[in-house]
Design a protein around this motif. Structure first.
Motif, PDB file in Angstrom:
ATOM      1  N   THR A 109       0.855  -1.188   0.000  1.00  0.00           N
ATOM      2  CA  THR A 109       0.000   0.000   0.000  1.00  0.00           C
ATOM      3  C   THR A 109       0.896   1.245   0.000  1.00  0.00           C
ATOM      4  OG1 THR A 109      -1.784  -1.134   1.177  1.00  0.00           O
ATOM      5  CG2 THR A 109      -1.769   1.272   1.270  1.00  0.00           C
ATOM      6  N   TYR A 110       0.485   2.258  -0.797  1.00  0.00           N
ATOM      7  CA  TYR A 110       1.308   3.462  -0.965  1.00  0.00           C
ATOM      8  C   TYR A 110       0.465   4.713  -0.708  1.00  0.00           C
ATOM      9  CZ  TYR A 110       4.250   0.061  -3.345  1.00  0.00           C
ATOM     10  OH  TYR A 110       5.007  -1.042  -3.643  1.00  0.00           O
ATOM     11  N   VAL A 111       1.136   5.726  -0.148  1.00  0.00           N
ATOM     12  CA  VAL A 111       0.478   7.016   0.110  1.00  0.00           C
ATOM     13  C   VAL A 111       1.232   8.104  -0.655  1.00  0.00           C
ATOM     14  CG1 VAL A 111      -0.375   6.337   2.377  1.00  0.00           C
ATOM     15  CG2 VAL A 111       1.877   7.391   2.176  1.00  0.00           C
ATOM     16  N   GLY A 137      -5.803   9.609   0.900  1.00  0.00           N
ATOM     17  CA  GLY A 137      -6.072   8.214   0.560  1.00  0.00           C
ATOM     18  C   GLY A 137      -4.824   7.474   0.132  1.00  0.00           C
ATOM     19  N   VAL A 138      -5.012   6.256  -0.318  1.00  0.00           N
ATOM     20  CA  VAL A 138      -3.893   5.382  -0.658  1.00  0.00           C
ATOM     21  C   VAL A 138      -4.186   4.626  -1.955  1.00  0.00           C
ATOM     22  CG1 VAL A 138      -3.252   5.072   1.753  1.00  0.00           C
ATOM     23  CG2 VAL A 138      -4.839   3.455   0.677  1.00  0.00           C
ATOM     24  N   ILE A 139      -3.127   3.988  -2.481  1.00  0.00           N
ATOM     25  CA  ILE A 139      -3.265   3.023  -3.575  1.00  0.00           C
ATOM     26  C   ILE A 139      -2.723   1.690  -3.062  1.00  0.00           C
ATOM     27  CG2 ILE A 139      -2.438   2.323  -5.851  1.00  0.00           C
ATOM     28  CD1 ILE A 139      -2.498   5.133  -6.745  1.00  0.00           C
ATOM     29  N   THR A 189       9.684  -5.895  -4.554  1.00  0.00           N
ATOM     30  CA  THR A 189       8.572  -5.002  -4.202  1.00  0.00           C
ATOM     31  C   THR A 189       8.979  -3.545  -4.422  1.00  0.00           C
ATOM     32  OG1 THR A 189       7.813  -6.570  -2.522  1.00  0.00           O
ATOM     33  CG2 THR A 189       6.995  -4.297  -2.371  1.00  0.00           C
ATOM     34  N   PRO A 190       8.193  -2.786  -5.173  1.00  0.00           N
ATOM     35  CA  PRO A 190       8.494  -1.361  -5.353  1.00  0.00           C
ATOM     36  C   PRO A 190       8.398  -0.626  -4.017  1.00  0.00           C
ATOM     37  CG  PRO A 190       6.940  -2.127  -7.011  1.00  0.00           C
ATOM     38  CD  PRO A 190       7.042  -3.213  -5.993  1.00  0.00           C
ATOM     39  N   VAL A 191       9.291   0.334  -3.791  1.00  0.00           N
ATOM     40  CA  VAL A 191       9.280   1.137  -2.564  1.00  0.00           C
ATOM     41  C   VAL A 191       8.702   2.516  -2.842  1.00  0.00           C
ATOM     42  CG1 VAL A 191      10.716   2.196  -0.771  1.00  0.00           C
ATOM     43  CG2 VAL A 191      11.241  -0.106  -1.592  1.00  0.00           C
ATOM     44  N   GLU A 192       9.067   3.089  -4.006  1.00  0.00           N
ATOM     45  CA  GLU A 192       8.587   4.424  -4.361  1.00  0.00           C
ATOM     46  C   GLU A 192       8.023   4.388  -5.774  1.00  0.00           C
ATOM     47  OE1 GLU A 192      10.170   9.015  -3.898  1.00  0.00           O
ATOM     48  OE2 GLU A 192      11.578   7.484  -4.642  1.00  0.00           O
ATOM     49  N   LEU A 193       6.848   5.017  -5.939  1.00  0.00           N
ATOM     50  CA  LEU A 193       6.164   5.052  -7.233  1.00  0.00           C
ATOM     51  C   LEU A 193       5.973   6.486  -7.685  1.00  0.00           C
ATOM     52  CD1 LEU A 193       3.274   2.492  -6.469  1.00  0.00           C
ATOM     53  CD2 LEU A 193       5.562   1.989  -7.375  1.00  0.00           C
ATOM     54  N   ASP A 201       3.339  14.962 -11.692  1.00  0.00           N
ATOM     55  CA  ASP A 201       3.955  13.710 -11.239  1.00  0.00           C
ATOM     56  C   ASP A 201       3.777  13.607  -9.721  1.00  0.00           C
ATOM     57  OD1 ASP A 201       4.830  12.843 -13.733  1.00  0.00           O
ATOM     58  OD2 ASP A 201       6.671  14.050 -13.609  1.00  0.00           O
ATOM     59  N   VAL A 202       3.003  12.623  -9.280  1.00  0.00           N
ATOM     60  CA  VAL A 202       2.736  12.446  -7.863  1.00  0.00           C
ATOM     61  C   VAL A 202       3.580  11.280  -7.362  1.00  0.00           C
ATOM     62  CG1 VAL A 202       0.984  11.994  -6.116  1.00  0.00           C
ATOM     63  CG2 VAL A 202       0.388  13.324  -8.151  1.00  0.00           C
ATOM     64  N   TYR A 203       4.303  11.513  -6.276  1.00  0.00           N
ATOM     65  CA  TYR A 203       5.204  10.509  -5.691  1.00  0.00           C
ATOM     66  C   TYR A 203       4.496   9.788  -4.540  1.00  0.00           C
ATOM     67  CZ  TYR A 203       9.077  12.510  -8.354  1.00  0.00           C
ATOM     68  OH  TYR A 203       9.930  12.962  -9.351  1.00  0.00           O
ATOM     69  N   PHE A 204       4.653   8.481  -4.537  1.00  0.00           N
ATOM     70  CA  PHE A 204       4.064   7.636  -3.497  1.00  0.00           C
ATOM     71  C   PHE A 204       5.167   6.827  -2.820  1.00  0.00           C
ATOM     72  CE2 PHE A 204       0.671   8.461  -6.421  1.00  0.00           C
ATOM     73  CZ  PHE A 204      -0.522   8.418  -5.715  1.00  0.00           C
ATOM     74  N   ASN A 205       5.034   6.602  -1.550  1.00  0.00           N
ATOM     75  CA  ASN A 205       5.921   5.654  -0.871  1.00  0.00           C
ATOM     76  C   ASN A 205       5.120   4.798   0.099  1.00  0.00           C
ATOM     77  OD1 ASN A 205       5.431   7.377   1.245  1.00  0.00           O
ATOM     78  ND2 ASN A 205       7.486   8.279   1.292  1.00  0.00           N
ATOM     79  N   MET A 206       5.766   3.789   0.647  1.00  0.00           N
ATOM     80  CA  MET A 206       5.084   2.833   1.523  1.00  0.00           C
ATOM     81  C   MET A 206       4.940   3.397   2.932  1.00  0.00           C
ATOM     82  SD  MET A 206       6.952  -0.634   0.135  1.00  0.00           S
ATOM     83  CE  MET A 206       5.962  -1.722   1.143  1.00  0.00           C
TER      84      MET A 206
END
Length: 206
Positions: A109-111, A137-139, A189-193, A201-206
């Motif tokens: 799950t990423y925020v 929210g999250v993905i 497993t991806p850490v940053e998206l 460009d929106v950055y997500f991390n765990m």
């Protein structure tokens, strides 16, 4: 002699009256008998007609009831199975992967934590990207190849995905495609998206 002749003459009208009265009585009796005998067939015909009408109505009612009878258990079971089959079929989301490319899946799950305007390369707030619908929210990506996107409060989207190299190809249930870049990994497993939302460009991390 004159007296006898007059006595006979006086008796003749009386005899005529008696005969006439007898004829009238006989005629009345015959008329009554004829009327009574004539009315019986009419009653019989009426009764027969009523019985026939009743029989026809009964047959019609039975036919109508037969038409309205519910389906048998077997028919109802078949209908239920058909409806169940129709409702249980969920449209499969097709992910446009490259032919021959090996794909993989993961569970994480990423925020979102920052956003950059891709045209100016300047950082901006997440609320500027998502507006008032932004809800922290999250993905979430699941190991079965599905994902959910609840970044905004206006809706929760879902779909399917596949990992190809350093890119996650995702397709929403409304057939909208999304390309997700993987900025860093931890094993498989991806850490940053990095996901592009309307020029940001929106950055997500765990």
């Amino acid at each position: 002699m004159a007296g006898r002749h007059s006595a006979k003459s006086s008796k003749k009208p009386l005899v005529i009256i008696c005969i006439a009265a007898a004829v009238i009585i006989i005629a009345v009796v015959c008329a009554v008998i004829f009327l009574n005998s004539g009315s019986k067939p009419a009653n019989t015909n009426s009764t027969t007609a009523q019985q026939t009408t009743s029989t026809v109505q009964s047959a019609s009612a039975e036919s109508y009831e037969t038409t309205l009878q519910p389906a048998t258990d077997a028919q109802q079971t078949t209908q239920i199975e058909t409806f169940a089959g129709e409702t249980s079929e969920v449209p499969k989301v097709v992910v446009p992967t490259q032919s021959g490319q090996e794909v993989s899946y993961f569970n994480a799950t990423y925020v979102p934590y920052k956003a950059i305007d891709s045209s100016t390369n300047e950082e901006c707030s997440l609320r500027e990207v998502f507006g008032s619908a932004f809800s922290q929210g999250v993905i979430t990506f699941n190991s079965d190849g599905t994902f959910t996107d609840s970044v905004t409060s206006s809706s929760v989207d879902s779909g399917a995905y596949a990992v190809e190299g350093d890119t996650i190809v995702a397709t929403y249930s409304n057939d909208k495609n999304m390309s997700v870049k993987v900025a860093s990994w931890d094993g498989d497993t991806p850490v940053e998206l990095i996901i592009n939302y309307g020029g940001y460009d929106v950055y997500f991390n765990m």
